[in-house]
Design a protein around this motif. Structure first.
Motif, PDB file in Angstrom:
ATOM      1  N   GLY A 182      -1.428   4.031  -7.460  1.00  0.00           N
ATOM      2  CA  GLY A 182      -0.556   3.027  -6.869  1.00  0.00           C
ATOM      3  C   GLY A 182       0.129   3.408  -5.574  1.00  0.00           C
ATOM      4  N   SER A 183       0.584   4.652  -5.440  1.00  0.00           N
ATOM      5  CA  SER A 183       1.223   5.036  -4.175  1.00  0.00           C
ATOM      6  C   SER A 183       0.238   4.933  -3.025  1.00  0.00           C
ATOM      7  N   ILE A 184      -0.972   5.435  -3.243  1.00  0.00           N
ATOM      8  CA  ILE A 184      -1.969   5.450  -2.174  1.00  0.00           C
ATOM      9  C   ILE A 184      -2.489   4.051  -1.879  1.00  0.00           C
ATOM     10  N   THR A 185      -2.703   3.236  -2.906  1.00  0.00           N
ATOM     11  CA  THR A 185      -3.158   1.868  -2.638  1.00  0.00           C
ATOM     12  C   THR A 185      -2.065   1.059  -1.928  1.00  0.00           C
ATOM     13  N   SER A 186      -0.794   1.369  -2.221  1.00  0.00           N
ATOM     14  CA  SER A 186       0.298   0.671  -1.539  1.00  0.00           C
ATOM     15  C   SER A 186       0.381   1.084  -0.069  1.00  0.00           C
ATOM     16  N   VAL A 187       0.206   2.374   0.212  1.00  0.00           N
ATOM     17  CA  VAL A 187       0.151   2.815   1.611  1.00  0.00           C
ATOM     18  C   VAL A 187      -1.007   2.132   2.321  1.00  0.00           C
ATOM     19  N   THR A 188      -2.139   2.023   1.645  1.00  0.00           N
ATOM     20  CA  THR A 188      -3.309   1.363   2.236  1.00  0.00           C
ATOM     21  C   THR A 188      -3.017  -0.099   2.542  1.00  0.00           C
ATOM     22  N   ALA A 189      -2.359  -0.788   1.618  1.00  0.00           N
ATOM     23  CA  ALA A 189      -1.991  -2.188   1.858  1.00  0.00           C
ATOM     24  C   ALA A 189      -1.084  -2.304   3.079  1.00  0.00           C
ATOM     25  N   HIS A 190      -0.208  -1.322   3.278  1.00  0.00           N
ATOM     26  CA  HIS A 190       0.678  -1.322   4.446  1.00  0.00           C
ATOM     27  C   HIS A 190      -0.122  -1.141   5.732  1.00  0.00           C
ATOM     28  N   VAL A 191      -1.087  -0.212   5.723  1.00  0.00           N
ATOM     29  CA  VAL A 191      -1.932  -0.013   6.902  1.00  0.00           C
ATOM     30  C   VAL A 191      -2.690  -1.290   7.228  1.00  0.00           C
ATOM     31  N   LEU A 192      -3.187  -1.968   6.194  1.00  0.00           N
ATOM     32  CA  LEU A 192      -3.966  -3.198   6.384  1.00  0.00           C
ATOM     33  C   LEU A 192      -3.103  -4.418   6.673  1.00  0.00           C
ATOM     34  N   ASP A 193      -1.767  -4.249   6.544  1.00  0.00           N
ATOM     35  CA  ASP A 193      -0.810  -5.330   6.804  1.00  0.00           C
ATOM     36  C   ASP A 193      -1.108  -6.560   5.936  1.00  0.00           C
ATOM     37  N   LEU A 194      -1.290  -6.325   4.647  1.00  0.00           N
ATOM     38  CA  LEU A 194      -1.629  -7.413   3.733  1.00  0.00           C
ATOM     39  C   LEU A 194      -0.418  -8.287   3.434  1.00  0.00           C
ATOM     40  N   GLU A 195      -0.650  -9.554   3.289  1.00  0.00           N
ATOM     41  CA  GLU A 195       0.404 -10.501   2.913  1.00  0.00           C
ATOM     42  C   GLU A 195       0.634 -10.519   1.408  1.00  0.00           C
ATOM     43  N   ALA A 196      -0.363 -10.075   0.660  1.00  0.00           N
ATOM     44  CA  ALA A 196      -0.257  -9.954  -0.799  1.00  0.00           C
ATOM     45  C   ALA A 196      -1.204  -8.842  -1.226  1.00  0.00           C
ATOM     46  N   TYR A 197      -0.930  -8.262  -2.387  1.00  0.00           N
ATOM     47  CA  TYR A 197      -1.779  -7.172  -2.866  1.00  0.00           C
ATOM     48  C   TYR A 197      -3.168  -7.721  -3.174  1.00  0.00           C
ATOM     49  N   ASP A 198      -4.200  -7.131  -2.577  1.00  0.00           N
ATOM     50  CA  ASP A 198      -5.565  -7.626  -2.713  1.00  0.00           C
ATOM     51  C   ASP A 198      -6.485  -6.439  -3.006  1.00  0.00           C
ATOM     52  N   ARG A 199      -6.876  -6.274  -4.270  1.00  0.00           N
ATOM     53  CA  ARG A 199      -7.714  -5.141  -4.666  1.00  0.00           C
ATOM     54  C   ARG A 199      -9.032  -5.121  -3.913  1.00  0.00           C
ATOM     55  N   THR A 200      -9.600  -6.291  -3.649  1.00  0.00           N
ATOM     56  CA  THR A 200     -10.919  -6.331  -3.011  1.00  0.00           C
ATOM     57  C   THR A 200     -10.874  -5.806  -1.585  1.00  0.00           C
ATOM     58  N   ARG A 201      -9.754  -6.006  -0.902  1.00  0.00           N
ATOM     59  CA  ARG A 201      -9.632  -5.507   0.466  1.00  0.00           C
ATOM     60  C   ARG A 201      -9.243  -4.028   0.484  1.00  0.00           C
ATOM     61  N   GLY A 252      10.825   6.144   5.439  1.00  0.00           N
ATOM     62  CA  GLY A 252      12.085   5.921   6.143  1.00  0.00           C
ATOM     63  C   GLY A 252      12.776   4.611   5.846  1.00  0.00           C
ATOM     64  N   MET A 253      12.145   3.734   5.068  1.00  0.00           N
ATOM     65  CA  MET A 253      12.732   2.431   4.760  1.00  0.00           C
ATOM     66  C   MET A 253      13.810   2.538   3.681  1.00  0.00           C
ATOM     67  N   THR A 254      14.737   1.574   3.687  1.00  0.00           N
ATOM     68  CA  THR A 254      15.648   1.416   2.560  1.00  0.00           C
ATOM     69  C   THR A 254      14.881   0.782   1.399  1.00  0.00           C
ATOM     70  N   ARG A 255      15.417   0.899   0.200  1.00  0.00           N
ATOM     71  CA  ARG A 255      14.747   0.306  -0.965  1.00  0.00           C
ATOM     72  C   ARG A 255      14.692  -1.208  -0.858  1.00  0.00           C
ATOM     73  N   SER A 256      15.727  -1.810  -0.301  1.00  0.00           N
ATOM     74  CA  SER A 256      15.722  -3.270  -0.181  1.00  0.00           C
ATOM     75  C   SER A 256      14.623  -3.732   0.768  1.00  0.00           C
ATOM     76  N   ARG A 257      14.383  -2.980   1.834  1.00  0.00           N
ATOM     77  CA  ARG A 257      13.298  -3.338   2.760  1.00  0.00           C
ATOM     78  C   ARG A 257      11.947  -3.170   2.097  1.00  0.00           C
ATOM     79  N   ARG A 258      11.790  -2.103   1.311  1.00  0.00           N
ATOM     80  CA  ARG A 258      10.512  -1.921   0.607  1.00  0.00           C
ATOM     81  C   ARG A 258      10.270  -3.046  -0.387  1.00  0.00           C
ATOM     82  N   THR A 259      11.319  -3.431  -1.109  1.00  0.00           N
ATOM     83  CA  THR A 259      11.189  -4.503  -2.101  1.00  0.00           C
ATOM     84  C   THR A 259      10.769  -5.813  -1.452  1.00  0.00           C
ATOM     85  N   ALA A 260      11.181  -6.019  -0.212  1.00  0.00           N
ATOM     86  CA  ALA A 260      10.865  -7.266   0.490  1.00  0.00           C
ATOM     87  C   ALA A 260       9.438  -7.317   1.019  1.00  0.00           C
ATOM     88  N   ILE A 261       8.723  -6.182   0.997  1.00  0.00           N
ATOM     89  CA  ILE A 261       7.331  -6.182   1.461  1.00  0.00           C
ATOM     90  C   ILE A 261       6.502  -7.023   0.488  1.00  0.00           C
TER      91      ILE A 261
END
Length: 318
Positions: free
Chosen positions: A212-231, A251-260
């Motif tokens: 999950g940590s690595i797939t979440s970093v990947t989603a951030h790199v890809l700038d996904l609007e929603a979690y998409d396993r296929t991408r 470097g983000m606050t927890r509230s900023r991360r939650t809003a992603i």
């Protein structure tokens, strides 16, 4: 064809895969895959025990997974528990609770078997798309496994660094302070120093990240609007872009991360530590590959991991 269920109960999440496995054809057909954040490892690093509320959350999820297995006609179930239950003094309470909820004995496996299952799950779908040897990194809540091999593991190690463990141990600020980050990174560096005595990191041709940590970093790199396993699955990303996303998430606050939009709310408070660990691993592996005369320019993310390895092993046991 055998219908099996694999359950992976880790430090932060519990996951279920129901699949039809044809061992003759070498195929695994996914029927249901789901995940819940239960934080079984809450406080284990500090107290050495599973907290009662964490055990309740985990057993509630286990009962829901039992219903899914029954509804889908699962023939064989393998329930694997990793770092948190491995480290806890009261793990027998966990074992007894799972047996009562699911009707099978949970297996509290060691780091070496965890690494082997992760390698099998990840490499079962890589095919000829990437070049070996593969260094498979399974970054969990309590531990991180490094496994090197091409068709099978040739070296593996389990490090006691994970997103939940390092968050509870060091990253208390919101956002973390420079001193907290340095302390957490020192833990990762010490773990990698020991790990590379066992696993020759410089032999890596393809670096593969799981969980999950690595797939979440990947989603951030890809700038996904929603979690998409296929991408996310089998994405190949430039190292520098991954490292930049790791720094941003840390470097983000927890509230900023939650809003992603793609971030699971149960992962927002620990993704900073996960990003730090992944960044430090990539940086170390790139340096070691360079010392060996090679070059690491990209990393691969896989959505196929220890859960797939558990399902394959359940079919073989049947």
């Amino acid at each position: 064809m055998t219908r099996v269920a694999g359950i992976d109960c880790g430090t932060n999440s519990i996951r279920l895969l129901v699949a039809d496995v044809d061992r003759g054809a070498g195929t695994l057909t996914e029927l249901d895959r789901r995940m819940e954040i239960v934080r079984l490892g809450q406080g284990v690093d500090r107290t050495g025990r599973i907290a009662p509320e964490a055990l309740d959350r985990t057993l509630d999820a286990t009962r829901r997974y039992a219903d899914v297995c029954r509804d889908l006609g699962v023939e064989h179930i393998r329930y694997v528990a990793t770092s948190a239950s491995r480290d806890a003094e009261n793990r027998q309470e966990f074992v007894d609770g799972v047996r009562a909820a699911l009707g099978v004995e949970p297996e509290v496996i060691g780091g070496q078997e965890e690494a082997a299952l992760s390698f099998r799950g990840a490499t079962s779908v890589l095919g000829g798309r990437h070049r070996g040897p593969f260094l498979v990194v399974d970054l969990g809540g309590g531990s991180t496994e490094l496994v090197l091999g091409t068709t099978s593991p040739v070296a593996a190690v389990s490090m006691d660094v994970g997103s939940v463990r390092l968050t509870e141990r060091h990253l208390h600020g919101d956002p973390p302070t420079a001193a907290e980050i340095a302390a957490a990174s020192a833990d990762v560096s010490a773990a990698l120093d020991a790990a590379q005595k066992v696993v020759p990191l410089g032999r890596t041709a393809t670096l593969v990240g799981l969980a999950g940590s690595i797939t979440s970093v990947t989603a951030h790199v890809l700038d996904l609007e929603a979690y998409d396993r296929t991408r996310i699955d089998d994405s190949v990303l430039p190292v520098d872009q991954v490292l930049a996303s790791c720094r941003t998430l840390l470097g983000m606050t927890r509230s900023r991360r939650t809003a992603i939009p793609f971030m699971h709310p149960g992962r927002a408070d620990v993704i900073g530590a996960g990003a730090l660990i992944w960044s430090d691993i990539i940086t170390r592996v790139r340096a070691e590959v360079g010392r060996a005369g090679g070059s690491l320019k990209t990393v691969v993310t896989s959505e196929h991991d220890i859960l797939d390895g558990i399902a394959w092993s359940a079919a073989e046991r049947s």
